[in-house]
Structure formats: C-alpha cells, structure tokens
Design a protein around this motif. Structure first.
Motif, PDB file in Angstrom:
ATOM      1  N   GLU A  41       0.820  -1.207   0.000  1.00  0.00           N
ATOM      2  CA  GLU A  41       0.000   0.000   0.000  1.00  0.00           C
ATOM      3  C   GLU A  41       0.858   1.262   0.000  1.00  0.00           C
ATOM      4  N   PHE A  42       0.265   2.344  -0.534  1.00  0.00           N
ATOM      5  CA  PHE A  42       0.851   3.668  -0.469  1.00  0.00           C
ATOM      6  C   PHE A  42       0.217   4.449   0.677  1.00  0.00           C
ATOM      7  N   ASP A  43       1.019   5.224   1.387  1.00  0.00           N
ATOM      8  CA  ASP A  43       0.510   6.256   2.277  1.00  0.00           C
ATOM      9  C   ASP A  43       0.542   7.551   1.476  1.00  0.00           C
ATOM     10  N   LEU A  44      -0.613   7.979   0.985  1.00  0.00           N
ATOM     11  CA  LEU A  44      -0.646   9.083   0.029  1.00  0.00           C
ATOM     12  C   LEU A  44      -0.160  10.395   0.625  1.00  0.00           C
ATOM     13  N   ALA A  45      -0.205  10.531   1.948  1.00  0.00           N
ATOM     14  CA  ALA A  45       0.261  11.771   2.566  1.00  0.00           C
ATOM     15  C   ALA A  45       1.775  11.840   2.637  1.00  0.00           C
ATOM     16  N   ILE A  46       2.437  10.693   2.571  1.00  0.00           N
ATOM     17  CA  ILE A  46       3.891  10.643   2.766  1.00  0.00           C
ATOM     18  C   ILE A  46       4.617  10.131   1.534  1.00  0.00           C
ATOM     19  N   ASP A  47       4.098   9.057   0.942  1.00  0.00           N
ATOM     20  CA  ASP A  47       4.796   8.390  -0.156  1.00  0.00           C
ATOM     21  C   ASP A  47       4.544   9.083  -1.486  1.00  0.00           C
ATOM     22  N   LEU A  48       5.532   9.004  -2.371  1.00  0.00           N
ATOM     23  CA  LEU A  48       5.265   9.329  -3.759  1.00  0.00           C
ATOM     24  C   LEU A  48       4.427   8.204  -4.344  1.00  0.00           C
ATOM     25  N   PRO A  49       3.534   8.502  -5.301  1.00  0.00           N
ATOM     26  CA  PRO A  49       2.573   7.486  -5.762  1.00  0.00           C
ATOM     27  C   PRO A  49       3.130   6.523  -6.798  1.00  0.00           C
ATOM     28  N   LEU A  50       4.445   6.491  -6.980  1.00  0.00           N
ATOM     29  CA  LEU A  50       5.053   5.540  -7.917  1.00  0.00           C
ATOM     30  C   LEU A  50       6.196   4.815  -7.234  1.00  0.00           C
ATOM     31  N   ARG A  51       6.210   3.500  -7.436  1.00  0.00           N
ATOM     32  CA  ARG A  51       7.344   2.677  -7.012  1.00  0.00           C
ATOM     33  C   ARG A  51       7.813   1.869  -8.206  1.00  0.00           C
ATOM     34  N   ALA A  52       9.113   1.654  -8.300  1.00  0.00           N
ATOM     35  CA  ALA A  52       9.672   0.836  -9.381  1.00  0.00           C
ATOM     36  C   ALA A  52      10.692  -0.124  -8.794  1.00  0.00           C
ATOM     37  N   ARG A  53      10.704  -1.316  -9.322  1.00  0.00           N
ATOM     38  CA  ARG A  53      11.685  -2.321  -8.889  1.00  0.00           C
ATOM     39  C   ARG A  53      12.192  -3.072 -10.105  1.00  0.00           C
ATOM     40  N   LEU A  54      13.496  -3.233 -10.160  1.00  0.00           N
ATOM     41  CA  LEU A  54      14.129  -4.069 -11.178  1.00  0.00           C
ATOM     42  C   LEU A  54      14.534  -5.378 -10.522  1.00  0.00           C
ATOM     43  N   CYS A  55      13.856  -6.442 -10.886  1.00  0.00           N
ATOM     44  CA  CYS A  55      14.207  -7.778 -10.415  1.00  0.00           C
ATOM     45  C   CYS A  55      15.215  -8.365 -11.406  1.00  0.00           C
ATOM     46  N   VAL A  56      16.475  -8.404 -10.997  1.00  0.00           N
ATOM     47  CA  VAL A  56      17.558  -8.819 -11.894  1.00  0.00           C
ATOM     48  C   VAL A  56      17.693 -10.334 -11.820  1.00  0.00           C
ATOM     49  N   LEU A  57      17.493 -10.972 -12.971  1.00  0.00           N
ATOM     50  CA  LEU A  57      17.568 -12.434 -13.054  1.00  0.00           C
ATOM     51  C   LEU A  57      18.912 -12.912 -13.572  1.00  0.00           C
ATOM     52  N   GLY A  58      19.667 -12.034 -14.235  1.00  0.00           N
ATOM     53  CA  GLY A  58      20.953 -12.385 -14.801  1.00  0.00           C
ATOM     54  C   GLY A  58      21.547 -11.185 -15.498  1.00  0.00           C
ATOM     55  N   PRO A  59      22.707 -11.330 -16.111  1.00  0.00           N
ATOM     56  CA  PRO A  59      23.365 -10.180 -16.742  1.00  0.00           C
ATOM     57  C   PRO A  59      22.583  -9.595 -17.912  1.00  0.00           C
ATOM     58  N   HIS A  60      21.741 -10.392 -18.531  1.00  0.00           N
ATOM     59  CA  HIS A  60      20.996  -9.908 -19.700  1.00  0.00           C
ATOM     60  C   HIS A  60      19.486 -10.111 -19.550  1.00  0.00           C
ATOM     61  N   GLU A  61      19.019 -10.185 -18.312  1.00  0.00           N
ATOM     62  CA  GLU A  61      17.586 -10.416 -18.119  1.00  0.00           C
ATOM     63  C   GLU A  61      17.135  -9.803 -16.796  1.00  0.00           C
ATOM     64  N   ALA A  62      16.019  -9.070 -16.856  1.00  0.00           N
ATOM     65  CA  ALA A  62      15.453  -8.451 -15.660  1.00  0.00           C
ATOM     66  C   ALA A  62      13.969  -8.248 -15.872  1.00  0.00           C
ATOM     67  N   VAL A  63      13.252  -8.072 -14.774  1.00  0.00           N
ATOM     68  CA  VAL A  63      11.823  -7.755 -14.820  1.00  0.00           C
ATOM     69  C   VAL A  63      11.633  -6.396 -14.153  1.00  0.00           C
ATOM     70  N   LEU A  64      11.055  -5.460 -14.908  1.00  0.00           N
ATOM     71  CA  LEU A  64      10.752  -4.136 -14.372  1.00  0.00           C
ATOM     72  C   LEU A  64       9.297  -4.123 -13.888  1.00  0.00           C
ATOM     73  N   VAL A  65       9.103  -3.769 -12.626  1.00  0.00           N
ATOM     74  CA  VAL A  65       7.773  -3.693 -12.041  1.00  0.00           C
ATOM     75  C   VAL A  65       7.491  -2.230 -11.696  1.00  0.00           C
ATOM     76  N   LEU A  66       6.433  -1.694 -12.258  1.00  0.00           N
ATOM     77  CA  LEU A  66       5.994  -0.334 -11.970  1.00  0.00           C
ATOM     78  C   LEU A  66       4.652  -0.413 -11.237  1.00  0.00           C
ATOM     79  N   VAL A  67       4.561   0.258 -10.105  1.00  0.00           N
ATOM     80  CA  VAL A  67       3.314   0.316  -9.340  1.00  0.00           C
ATOM     81  C   VAL A  67       2.985   1.789  -9.116  1.00  0.00           C
ATOM     82  N   VAL A  68       1.815   2.204  -9.560  1.00  0.00           N
ATOM     83  CA  VAL A  68       1.375   3.589  -9.419  1.00  0.00           C
ATOM     84  C   VAL A  68       0.004   3.574  -8.758  1.00  0.00           C
TER      85      VAL A  68
END
Length: 501
Positions: free
Chosen positions: A149-176
C-alpha cells in the motif's frame, strides 16, 4: 437551494394580491444568469493550495478508509537481451517522474482540505530498487511489491523495482496509485519511458517536446469550469441536482443470491479477487454493431443493456444501478499527460418500465447519454443528497468497454531487447460485479471480436456462482446479437438460486 430554473417570488405575489386587480398579476421571475465565458486551459500561476481533481476524490477517501492497496495499478515487463542496460532503465524512470508531476505528488490532508503537493525533482529521491531474484522466487516478489500500500500523505505514488535475473535479463515492475494514473495514461507513460531509456542508453538526456500543460493546470481549470456548490447555477450544482433526482427512490443495495454476507467483504483479504475470461467472436461482434446502429446506439449501450438484464436477474430487482468509467479527457491538451482523469458515472435502469428489448435499449441509450453529460459529481457529496444508508455503495456492478487492436502482442523486440508482459499475480475486486471488456478490430477496421475478464471478490462469491452469472450475461448478449425484440420480463427469471455454504 432551488430546484427550478425560474423561482417565483412569493413576497411579490402577496403584495400585489392586496391591491385592486385592475390588471392581471404577473409574478416576478429570477432568470438564469448569462453564461460565463469559458476559461482557457493553459499554464498559469499556482495557488498555495491545489485541491484534488474531482476524479481523485474517491481514491483519496478510500485510502483514508484503509483501502489504499485496492487502487494500485501495477505493470511488469520482462526485458531480455545483450542490449539491456540496468542503469539506463533506472535513469529513464527518474526522467519520466520528472516529466509528469502526478508521479511525484503527495496528497496530504490540510486545513483547506485534501491537497496536491508537488515534490520538486531534486527532492523526489531515488525511485527504483534493484534486487537480485531467482526465477522460482520471481512471482512472489512481484506480487508482494505490487500489493504494497501507499501512504498518500507521505509516499510518492510511484514505485519501481528491477528484479535482476541475470546479466541480460530483468523484470521491471511499476506500481502507481490510481490517484495519479488512469488507463489512458499507460500509453504515454510507456512511450516516454522507452524514449528516455533509448536516450540514456546512448549517454544522453531524453529530447522530448515539453508538455503543453501539467495536471495541476488541468485541476484548476476543471474547478473553474464546474464552479462552486454555493452557486445554484454552477455546473457543479446542476450536475449534483441531476444525480439527486435521477437516483431518488432507488434500492440502496442490490441483494445477490448465493452470496456471503456483505460484512465479510472488507475483512482481512476481502478485497482479493479472481477473474473469469469472457470472449465473443467476430460474428457476434459484427451483429452487436449492427444492432447498435439500428437503434441509434453504441456497442457499449447494447452490452450495458445485456449487463443490466443480467444484474436484474441475478439480484431479483427490476430497478438496477450499473456503472461505467468515462475517460474525462475532454480537451486535446490532455492527450499526452499522465494523471487520473477518469471517473465513474451511474446508470439507473428501470427494467420494469420497458415492455420489450427495443424499449429497454432505447432507455439505456437515453440514460447513458444523460450520465455522460453529468460526469463530475464526487460520490461522497452525492451520498449526502440521497436518502439512503451512507454505508451503502453508490453502485455494485460496473462494465467498462475499451477499444483495442485485433491482437495485442504478448512479446516484442525493441532495439536489441525482447520485451514480454508479465502478470503481477494480484487481482483486486473493488466492486461486487465488474466486467472489463475490449472490442478489437483488424487493420482494415473490421470487427475482430470482444474479449476481457469478469472480476469478482472471492470473499463474496463462490466460483461456480460467478461462472453461472457470466454465462447468463453472455447468453443475454448473444440473444441481443441475434435480434431478440421480445419482452424483457422472461429474461429476468434466468438465474437459479442455490444455498450458500
């Protein structure tokens, strides 16, 4: 507040009645004032307090009630290939957040009410986490990140995470959080993200044209358009008056058979949902378009007619309120902005006032057009005008239709990268009954079918009950596609009741 456009002055009538009636007495009228000159949509000075846009209010109050996580909008893509540059992705996310103010806006409560507080770019801080993840642990890590969850009074409404699986592979997760994004925002967001990534990969900053306005400019313009509720002639007051009249006397809550008690809905994981796929072929799609054309209606109106019938049969009520979403981007300058412009509008359908399917379709057409003309009334304010329990929802059933292409590719190759969409594993059900449909067309514009999902809260319905309801809806759609023009009443007795265990 007066409910008519011309108000008779009783004091004037009484004074004249005491005089000899030499001439007919003409009552005094207060006429509608001349229309205001429309305010242009443009950049302008910012006041100290920037209020929420009307479309943002429902999310803000839902978050304060403890349901912030229900409004997370999450997207995940797998990026594979030797051209993958993790540092370029991180920089690109920062570039997009700097470009679109809603992605770096907090929403605290202030003495003047809920506010938009835009965080300057240098103070926004890092926004992308890099984590090393194994393939087996990936689904859990993505779902956990998407559901936080976001705390809208404190947090920015976007989070991003790069799940790195290897040197040439990753999963980008954007949550807004939905308060800062809507469905139409995804295309410009991903387009700008790709532009920024390619620029950063080449060692440069993105060279994109400046946005014509920002979301805060839109917010101030929208409030100026609507006016104040203390002004009985303002657009805001006129829209509120329409909804108060249109929804007066309706059933406050539809009771569905085979459902658990509504009290369970918000306990624990009550917002958790599941989906059932829905598909109509190209022939049915074409027949529905023909039916809509003959009735001077739209495809959406035909589908909404079938939905109202199915909801009426499911609830045993001939007076149903269904809903849909409107894009809210009623100006060309809003096309490239990221932000939440979309809002829900309600449609009260009186199934018992239509003798046959043609009359019902015409009723839905008229009700939908009226709803689309009054899209800006916040639900919280409307509830205060209705004589119903304020804990009852304004609606429980919604159908949203979006236009898509014939087939959205699951994977694509972009500049040395293979990009594949990844499911987040999180399904939230904010409403009891919710269809999300897409009508698709081929490259020549011919109908290619309708597909989508039905989303439902698992705390409220058994899966078998939901499947039966979806089958009832699809059967009603198919019936309208074949040209059914018979009575409505037989269609309302099509759902069998069964005991709840």
């Amino acid at each position: 507040m007066n409910n008519s456009a011309a108000v008779i002055s009783s004091e004037t009538i009484g004074a004249r009645a005491a005089q000899p009636a030499l001439h007919p007495v003409r009552p005094a009228f207060r006429h509608h004032p001349p229309p205001r000159r429309p305010m242009p949509l443009a950049r302008g000075p910012r006041p100290a307090h920037i209020p929420l846009a009307p479309a943002q209010e429902r999310m803000w109050y839902a978050a304060r009630a403890g349901n912030s996580g229900d409004w997370n909008v999450a997207h995940a893509v797998r990026l594979s290939g030797p051209a993958l540059r993790l540092e370029a992705i991180v920089a690109a996310v920062d570039d997009v957040v700097a470009r679109h103010e809603p992605l770096r806006t907090r929403y605290p409560r202030t003495a003047s009410g809920p506010a938009q507080v835009i965080v300057p770019v240098p103070e926004a801080g890092p926004r992308t986490d890099l984590v090393m993840v194994g393939e087996a642990d990936l689904p859990h890590r993505v779902a956990e990140f998407a559901a936080s969850e976001f705390d809208l009074a404190i947090d920015l409404p976007l989070r991003a995470r790069l799940c790195v699986l290897g040197p040439h592979e990753a999963v980008l997760v954007l949550v807004v959080h939905h308060i800062s994004i809507d469905g139409r925002s995804v295309a410009p967001l991903l387009r700008d993200l790709r532009t920024a990534y390619l620029a950063r990969q080449a060692g440069a900053a993105p060279d994109w044209p400046p946005l014509p306005i920002d979301y805060a400019d839109y917010t101030l313009w929208k409030h100026a358009q609507l006016g104040d509720y203390s002004d009985e002639w303002s657009r805001a007051t006129q829209q509120l008056r329409y909804w108060a009249n249109a929804l007066a006397g309706r059933p406050p809550r539809l009771e569905f058979p085979c459902a658990r008690a509504h009290a369970v809905r918000r306990a624990g994981t009550a917002a958790a949902g599941a989906v059932v796929p829905v598909t109509f072929g190209a022939d049915t799609h074409r027949a529905l378009l023909d039916r809509a054309c003959a009735a001077r209606a739209s495809l959406f109106m035909v589908l909404q007619t079938a939905f109202a019938v199915a909801v009426g049969a499911f609830s045993g009520s001939a007076d149903v309120t269904v809903a849909t979403a409107v894009a809210g981007r009623d100006h060309r300058l809003l096309d490239d902005l990221v932000g939440n412009f979309a809002d829900d509008v309600l449609m009260r359908v009186r199934l018992d006032r239509a003798a046959d399917a043609e009359e019902l379709l015409d009723q839905v057409r008229r009700v939908a057009l009226a709803a689309f003309a009054h899209p800006d009334t916040p639900g919280r304010r409307l509830k205060r005008c209705l004589l119903q329990d304020p804990t009852c929802p304004l609606f429980q059933a919604t159908l949203i239709l979006q236009r898509g292409t014939a087939a959205a590719p699951a994977a694509g190759h972009h500049d040395g990268l293979t990009v594949t969409e990844v499911g987040t594993g999180v399904v939230r059900a904010k409403h009891d009954l919710e269809f999300g449909l897409v009508d698709r067309y081929d490259r020549l514009g011919a109908p290619a079918g309708i597909d989508g999902v039905f989303r439902y809260p698992t705390a409220l319905f058994e899966h078998r009950t939901v499947v039966a309801f979806v089958e009832l809806f699809t059967a009603t759609v198919e019936l309208l596609a074949t040209g059914y023009r018979g009575p409505v009443a037989p269609l309302l007795s099509g759902f069998p009741a069964e005991p709840v265990t």
